[in-house]
Design a protein around this motif. Structure first.
Motif, PDB file in Angstrom:
ATOM      1  N   GLU A 250     -12.130  -2.956  33.531  1.00  0.00           N
ATOM      2  CA  GLU A 250     -11.941  -4.554  34.173  1.00  0.00           C
ATOM      3  C   GLU A 250     -10.763  -4.382  34.702  1.00  0.00           C
ATOM      4  OE1 GLU A 250     -13.098  -7.014  31.599  1.00  0.00           O
ATOM      5  OE2 GLU A 250     -15.060  -6.487  31.281  1.00  0.00           O
ATOM      6  N   MET A 251      -9.729  -3.559  34.795  1.00  0.00           N
ATOM      7  CA  MET A 251      -8.380  -3.187  35.279  1.00  0.00           C
ATOM      8  C   MET A 251      -8.377  -3.626  36.795  1.00  0.00           C
ATOM      9  SD  MET A 251      -5.722  -3.011  31.791  1.00  0.00           S
ATOM     10  CE  MET A 251      -4.297  -3.473  32.509  1.00  0.00           C
ATOM     11  N   LEU A 252      -8.871  -1.866  36.567  1.00  0.00           N
ATOM     12  CA  LEU A 252      -9.446  -1.155  38.688  1.00  0.00           C
ATOM     13  C   LEU A 252     -10.179  -1.079  38.364  1.00  0.00           C
ATOM     14  CD1 LEU A 252      -6.099   0.854  37.331  1.00  0.00           C
ATOM     15  CD2 LEU A 252      -6.603  -0.934  38.976  1.00  0.00           C
ATOM     16  N   THR A 253     -11.232  -0.792  39.705  1.00  0.00           N
ATOM     17  CA  THR A 253     -12.343   0.109  39.788  1.00  0.00           C
ATOM     18  C   THR A 253     -12.165   1.221  39.556  1.00  0.00           C
ATOM     19  OG1 THR A 253     -11.463   1.264  42.346  1.00  0.00           O
ATOM     20  CG2 THR A 253     -12.208  -0.763  42.231  1.00  0.00           C
ATOM     21  N   GLU A 254     -13.320   1.452  39.644  1.00  0.00           N
ATOM     22  CA  GLU A 254     -13.634   3.339  39.187  1.00  0.00           C
ATOM     23  C   GLU A 254     -13.361   4.083  39.732  1.00  0.00           C
ATOM     24  OE1 GLU A 254     -17.652   6.551  38.598  1.00  0.00           O
ATOM     25  OE2 GLU A 254     -17.894   3.952  38.248  1.00  0.00           O
ATOM     26  N   GLN A 255     -13.129   4.667  41.003  1.00  0.00           N
ATOM     27  CA  GLN A 255     -12.509   5.343  42.009  1.00  0.00           C
ATOM     28  C   GLN A 255     -10.756   4.715  41.844  1.00  0.00           C
ATOM     29  OE1 GLN A 255     -14.270   2.450  43.091  1.00  0.00           O
ATOM     30  NE2 GLN A 255     -16.238   4.147  43.872  1.00  0.00           N
TER      31      GLN A 255
ATOM     32  N   LYS B 247      -8.784   8.230  40.025  1.00  0.00           N
ATOM     33  CA  LYS B 247      -7.534   8.577  41.108  1.00  0.00           C
ATOM     34  C   LYS B 247      -6.425   8.974  40.464  1.00  0.00           C
ATOM     35  CE  LYS B 247      -4.825   7.995  44.794  1.00  0.00           C
ATOM     36  NZ  LYS B 247      -5.077   7.273  46.468  1.00  0.00           N
ATOM     37  N   GLU B 248      -5.720   8.162  39.272  1.00  0.00           N
ATOM     38  CA  GLU B 248      -5.039   7.587  39.184  1.00  0.00           C
ATOM     39  C   GLU B 248      -4.728   9.221  37.355  1.00  0.00           C
ATOM     40  OE1 GLU B 248      -3.707   3.838  37.212  1.00  0.00           O
ATOM     41  OE2 GLU B 248      -3.669   3.439  38.445  1.00  0.00           O
ATOM     42  N   MET B 249      -6.250   8.962  36.814  1.00  0.00           N
ATOM     43  CA  MET B 249      -6.361  10.491  35.926  1.00  0.00           C
ATOM     44  C   MET B 249      -6.018  12.087  36.783  1.00  0.00           C
ATOM     45  SD  MET B 249      -9.729   8.577  33.614  1.00  0.00           S
ATOM     46  CE  MET B 249      -9.430   9.877  32.979  1.00  0.00           C
TER      47      MET B 249
END
Length: 84
Positions: A13-18, A22-24
């Protein structure tokens, strides 16, 4: 290849799936580069960013971009003084 990772809902819930993807990708690219398993160009490609952006990410994560020993650096600096 597609990799699925289950994350707890409160993290998702902290970030969008995209944004999470991107972070991963960046984290994985940094890890592979740090372990000298891929080149900086391949790491940037994996992360989906430019090589300059990847170098900045390396700096932010204290990952050296150029590995030079103290002895190599001293030799290089000494050789600079010898050239006319």
């Amino acid at each position: 290849m597609r990799v699925a990772v289950d994350l707890p809902n409160d993290f998702v819930e902290m970030l969008t799936e995209q944004a999470i993807a991107k972070e991963m990708r960046l984290a994985y690219a940094l890890s592979l580069f740090k372990d000298a398993r891929i080149t900086i160009a391949k790491a940037a490609e994996l992360a989906g960013i430019t090589i300059y952006e990847f170098m900045a990410a390396c700096k932010a994560n204290r990952i050296p971009v150029i590995e030079v020993s103290r002895e190599e650096l001293v030799q290089e600096l000494q050789s600079i003084g010898r050239h006319p």
